[in-house]
Write an enzyme that holds these catalytic residues in place. Structure first.
Site, PDB file in Angstrom:
ATOM      1  N   GLU A   7       0.852  -1.171   0.000  1.00 14.03           N
ATOM      2  CA  GLU A   7       0.000   0.000   0.000  1.00 14.03           C
ATOM      3  C   GLU A   7       0.894   1.230   0.000  1.00 14.03           C
ATOM      4  OE1 GLU A   7      -3.748  -0.264   2.515  1.00 14.03           O
ATOM      5  OE2 GLU A   7      -2.559   1.214   3.592  1.00 14.03           O
TER       6      GLU A   7
ATOM      7  N   GLU B 235     -11.875   2.289   7.887  1.00  8.44           N
ATOM      8  CA  GLU B 235     -10.712   3.113   8.193  1.00  8.44           C
ATOM      9  C   GLU B 235     -10.249   3.850   6.936  1.00  8.44           C
ATOM     10  OE1 GLU B 235      -7.697   0.649   9.959  1.00  8.44           O
ATOM     11  OE2 GLU B 235      -8.726   0.648  11.891  1.00  8.44           O
TER      12      GLU B 235
ATOM     13  N   ARG C  33     -16.122  -5.642  13.663  1.00  9.41           N
ATOM     14  CA  ARG C  33     -16.312  -5.967  15.081  1.00  9.41           C
ATOM     15  C   ARG C  33     -16.476  -4.684  15.866  1.00  9.41           C
ATOM     16  NH1 ARG C  33     -11.340  -3.855  15.712  1.00  9.41           N
ATOM     17  NH2 ARG C  33      -9.696  -4.713  14.416  1.00  9.41           N
TER      18      ARG C  33
END
Lengths: 456, 237
Positions: free
Chosen positions: A200, A275, A292
């Site tokens: 990334e 995110e 979660r």
């Protein structure tokens, strides 16, 4: 509705889930390892059941031990908390196969979002900007180098199978990449049982901003605003706050609305967090989703007045969300400090010890979620998080003032914690101005923060 | 991103900068030690009345130490759970306050030189049973996992059992896990009824010492590892 819940986790989150059970009239059974026999959650539970030895792989990470405990204790649902089995699609499927409710996204949803590279492609297709990265997981080192040339340095090597900063390395040159690949592979294999990696692009001065979404089984969805988690050390969050100081109101609204639209279109269910990295110019790039409850969920609770765990339990039970976006109101500003049993003066070495004395701060807008109690001995086997101090006030300056006062008041004797480091961060000019980027602590060095605090 | 809890085993007591592969191998070794060796060691420690026992295997060392005095009672608040509403017979989950692993401290660690055991090693196997006023520890077979217990057919109180002999199984979601005799002896009272739920480490059946061999058959053995070896479970798969 769920009537008897097995809490398959430990520490503060086990206590948090137990509290939701209490307010909802659900019986709470706590599954614990031998190292957690004296834990607060085990003591507060309606029933506590030992599922294995201290080694998490044979207790909290063992699907058969956890499910067998739920069957033996007569539970109808399992809450996995965060970490451990919380995002394990195979576990969620096994739970359902035994006629139990898994409190989280269904197995097929977890499966769909398990692989981070695939998730990025999926959400890019739904119109979310993503950060340039490798096309899927890396087949071998040669492909890694080819992809790295295409993406450009600096870049991050990341594990496809999990988060938490493990198996993750920042590389600025091909030589660094060559050295990082085998290390990341073995770390990822050890932590997640999956050594697939992806690359990334790394944004030098980025902010970490995440959007909380809630989606019920019927496709009704809301976002619950965003949280800023830019205060990090080696990719570990230390201080979080909401709303983010990184974006203007219009930018925040745009981010949240686009996130919730994309995730509903991608077929998500239950609570989740998207995110993003935000750059200097306020452009945001999706990086990953957490399927979660998050450690920092109390920030969202402070701003909205909602109970995130209750929402999880209701959606998992098949109830409709019951409210719309217009019903969600955001008020004030909140800051969360992660209290960890770590010695900041010794490179944040995890510490163990027995709590001799504990004083918990109070006052308006102050909340302390923790499993500590006087006499409790912190075992060496698990995560070092021992508490979360949350301060809320009508505005950011007020929240910082309350957070400072609360940290000063907090006393944990007998256990080394990062308390003074947290206090130093709250005083740092970059934090006070709301300009912390994720690389700040590592660039300045934790010891410099501590030294500045001592001088101050 | 930081929610993933550390999964490292007891080997991580010391911060660990070995490479992850070595760490994994070490953890596997610990798990094996914990499965095979610890129950036998704990049982041996109980029968001999020794204060401390140490065994080495490869580069690892296991040391067990009895607590200095009687253990204070467990907090009554823990596991107070009533079984009301569960519809199950009896309660599982009484993790025997006297279960051996909880009663004796144990340490597993890399063999990094002489430990306290060697420093005070003047008393190996010269145990004074009950010298510190403890009631004589009883030997029990305990549950290897959480599940439902079924005794082995044909075994009854009074049966003579070998060390490591299978006394029954705990059914874990349909997969049986063996309940093994930690020592040779005579089968005593059953502490769990057939079909009852048990939790990990729960005491299941008492093993009485063999009348002829005495309570500490291996007490004269000068080699700790040699003395323990016969007690290793035979059926470990």
């Amino acid at each position: 509705m769920i009537s008897r819940l097995l809490i398959a986790n430990r520490g503060e989150i086990a206590v948090r889930i137990l509290r939701a059970c209490r307010t909802m009239g659900i019986e709470a059974v706590v599954a614990y390892s031998e190292a957690d026999r004296e834990s607060l959650a085990a003591q507060l539970a309606d029933e506590a059941i030992c599922i294995g030895p201290a080694d998490a792989r044979r207790s909290y990470l063992s699907p058969s031990a956890v499910i067998s405990a739920a069957v033996v204790a007569g539970c109808d649902a399992i809450h996995p908390g965060y970490g451990f089995l919380s995002e394990d699609a195979g576990f969620a499927e096994a739970v359902a196969a035994h006629g139990l409710v898994f409190v989280g996204p269904p197995a097929e949803v977890l499966e769909r979002f398990h692989n981070k590279a695939a998730t990025r492609r999926l959400l890019a297709a739904q119109g979310l900007p993503t950060i340039p990265g490798s096309d899927g997981v890396l087949a071998d080192d040669a492909q890694a180098h080819d992809e790295a040339e295409r993406i450009g340095y600096p870049l991050l090597v990341k594990p496809a199978g999990g988060g938490g900063g493990k198996g993750m390395r920042l590389c600025r040159t091909p030589r660094e990449l060559e050295a990082a690949l085998p290390v990341c592979r073995s770390e990822a294999r050890a932590a997640f049982g999956d050594d697939s990696l992806y690359l990334e692009r790394w944004l030098e001065d980025n902010r970490h901003v995440e959007v909380q979404v809630v989606v019920d089984r019927f496709g009704s969805a809301v976002h619950l605003g965003e949280r800023d988690c830019s205060v990090q050390r080696r990719h570990q969050k230390i201080i979080e706050e909401a709303p983010t100081p990184a974006l203007p109101d219009a930018g925040r609204r745009d981010l949240c609305e686009r996130a919730v639209r994309a995730i509903v279109a991608a077929g998500y269910e239950n609570v989740g967090t998207l995110e993003f990295l935000v750059d200097d110019d306020g452009r945001f790039y999706f990086i990953e989703i957490n399927n979660r409850i998050q450690v920092e969920h109390p920030l969202t609770e402070a701003l909205t007045g909602l109970d995130m765990v209750e929402i999880q339990l209701r959606i998992a039970s098949g109830e409709p969300l019951g409210f719309g976006q217009d019903d969600v109101r955001f008020a004030g500003h909140a800051i969360e400090l992660r209290l960890a049993a770590e010695d900041a003066a010794d490179d944040f070495r995890p510490a163990t010890g027995q709590v001799e004395h504990l004083h918990v701060p109070g006052g308006p807008g102050v909340r302390f979620d923790s499993h500590l109690y006087p006499g409790y001995e912190v075992p060496p086997y698990y995560d070092s998080l021992v508490g979360k101090l949350i301060a809320w006030a009508p505005d950011r300056a007020g929240a910082i003032a309350r957070a400072r006062a609360a940290v000063d008041e907090l006393h944990v004797d007998g256990l080394v914690t990062n308390r003074s480091f947290l206090r130093a961060l709250l005083d740092h000019p970059a934090f006070v101005r709301g300009e912390v980027t994720t690389n700040l602590v590592d660039r300045v060095g934790a010891s410099a923060f501590l030294a500045a605090a001592r001088r101050g | 991103m930081t929610e993933d809890l550390r999964t490292s085993g007891p080997g991580a007591v010391e911060p660990d900068d070995r490479d992850p592969a070595a760490r994994l191998a070490a953890h596997a070794q610990i798990a094996r030690l914990a499965d095979g060796l610890l129950p036998a060691l704990v049982a041996r420690l109980g029968t001999t009345g020794l204060g401390e026992l140490e065994v080495r295997e490869g580069s690892w060392r296991v040391r067990l130490r009895m607590p200095p005095g009687p253990r204070p009672p467990q907090p009554a608040t823990a596991r107070r759970g009533s079984r009301a509403g569960s519809g199950l017979p009896g309660g599982p989950a009484r993790p025997g306050a006297g279960s051996a692993p909880a009663e004796s401290g144990f340490i597993i660690g890399p063999d990094i030189g002489p430990g306290p055991a060697e420093a005070s090693a003047a008393t190996p196997f010269g145990g004074r049973p009950g010298a510190d006023g403890r009631t004589s520890p009883r030997l029990v077979a305990s549950a290897p996992a959480v599940g439902f217990y079924q005794p082995r057919a044909g075994l009854a109180p009074g049966s003579r059992v070998r060390a490591g002999e299978r006394l029954g199984v705990v059914d874990v979601l349909g997969v049986p896990q063996d309940v093994l005799a930690p020592e040779a002896g005579i089968l005593g009272a059953a502490l769990v009824e057939p079909g009852e739920p048990v939790e990990y480490g729960q005491e299941i059946v008492v093993i009485e010492p063999l009348p002829a061999a005495g309570p500490s058959a291996g007490a004269g053995d000068s080699s700790p590892a040699g003395g323990v070896a016969p007690a290793l479970p035979e059926g470990t798969r």
